[in-house]
Design an enzyme around this catalytic site. Sequence first.
Site, PDB file in Angstrom:
ATOM      1  CE  LYS A 135      -3.632  -0.320  -0.431  1.00 31.87           C
ATOM      2  NZ  LYS A 135      -4.186  -0.372  -1.802  1.00 31.87           N
ATOM      3  CG  ASP A 195      -6.416  -0.059  -6.296  1.00 33.19           C
ATOM      4  OD1 ASP A 195      -5.650   0.408  -5.407  1.00 33.19           O
ATOM      5  OD2 ASP A 195      -6.119  -0.072  -7.375  1.00 33.19           O
ATOM      6  CD  GLU A 199      -6.411   3.233  -8.944  1.00 36.85           C
ATOM      7  OE1 GLU A 199      -5.281   2.560  -8.452  1.00 36.85           O
ATOM      8  OE2 GLU A 199      -7.213   2.922  -9.722  1.00 36.85           O
TER       9      GLU A 199
END
Length: 360
Positions: A135, A195, A199
């Site tokens: 991460k 994820d 984003e």
Amino acid sequence: MATVFYQNDANPSTLKGKTIAVFGYGSQGHAQAQNLRDSGYNVIIGLDPGRNSATQAHADGMTVFAPAEAAERADWLQILTPDETQAAFYESAIRPHLHKGPRGGKILGFSHGFAIHFKTIKPPKDVDVVMIAPKSPGHLLRRVYAQGGGVPSLLAIHQDASGRAHEYALSYAHGIGSTRAGVLQTTFKEETESDLFGEQAVLCGGLTSLMQKGFETLVTAGYAPEIAYFECVHEMKLIVDIIYEGGLSRMRYSISNTAEYGDLTRGEIVVGDETRKAMKKVLKRIQDGSFAKEWIEENKKGGKKFAKLREAAKQHPIEKVGEQLRGMMSWLPANQELPRDKAKKKAAEAKPAVPTAVNA
């Protein structure tokens, strides 16, 4: 709450005698490969020998093979190539070499679940398929490891053909230093969808749009573009750094009472119910595969829409003003050119000039 694993949970000897091939030597590739090597693991790099990154890997003391040969030699195959080219790369260089080797079945590793979750890659049933996803950007993964620490990672198991996939994955996480910080159990589905949502809705899409719309609002209202840039873009780092160090509460403790009151009373007006509805739509298109299909089709068509959007974003006034103001900041790197742009310029300079009719 997620299950978290640490140093004592991992057995680094699990991968002793096995060869790990890292495919790709970009941000994550160089960091994971070097950390694994420095942890005593046997690491090779799978790259086309003509690539600049292969030259860099050699300079870093890594052993480099062409992708197909690396796949044949390795027991663990860590694919760190871009999402949009990963399926084609897998078919040409990886899949033909997934047969069992002298040390048993092979392990297919990823640091993002896109290709597996959206089934652009469909591994055979007799290989382990795991994910160790740090991460952090690769340069931070490498720097923190070199300093004796580690950055957290996510761990997921898609296939456990050997019955030891979890043990192997923890050993890999130990090798890159993540068990020093903590390794969180997840799934390919959860990592991929969360994820992409982060984003698109917050970290990249949401944040850049928020900064740009704030800049545009002030400039349209007659404020100087330079002042708008400082207030809506430049100071973002100052706030995010405090949040990174101590959460929202530390940020609110650090700012003025006026700023905190404005935060608590006006934030919901700007990013409120309508934004949440829009975020749910974004998430839905990720969950049902619509975004993945759109991205795959865009690349099949040559990425023309993507290139047009990228160029339009570069031409926005916020970029021009920002470039001017960053030139006033002596503590920033003097060369703000992106590596991608450097590579294009270098390739253009190396390309022989096309002779004109006169020269011919």
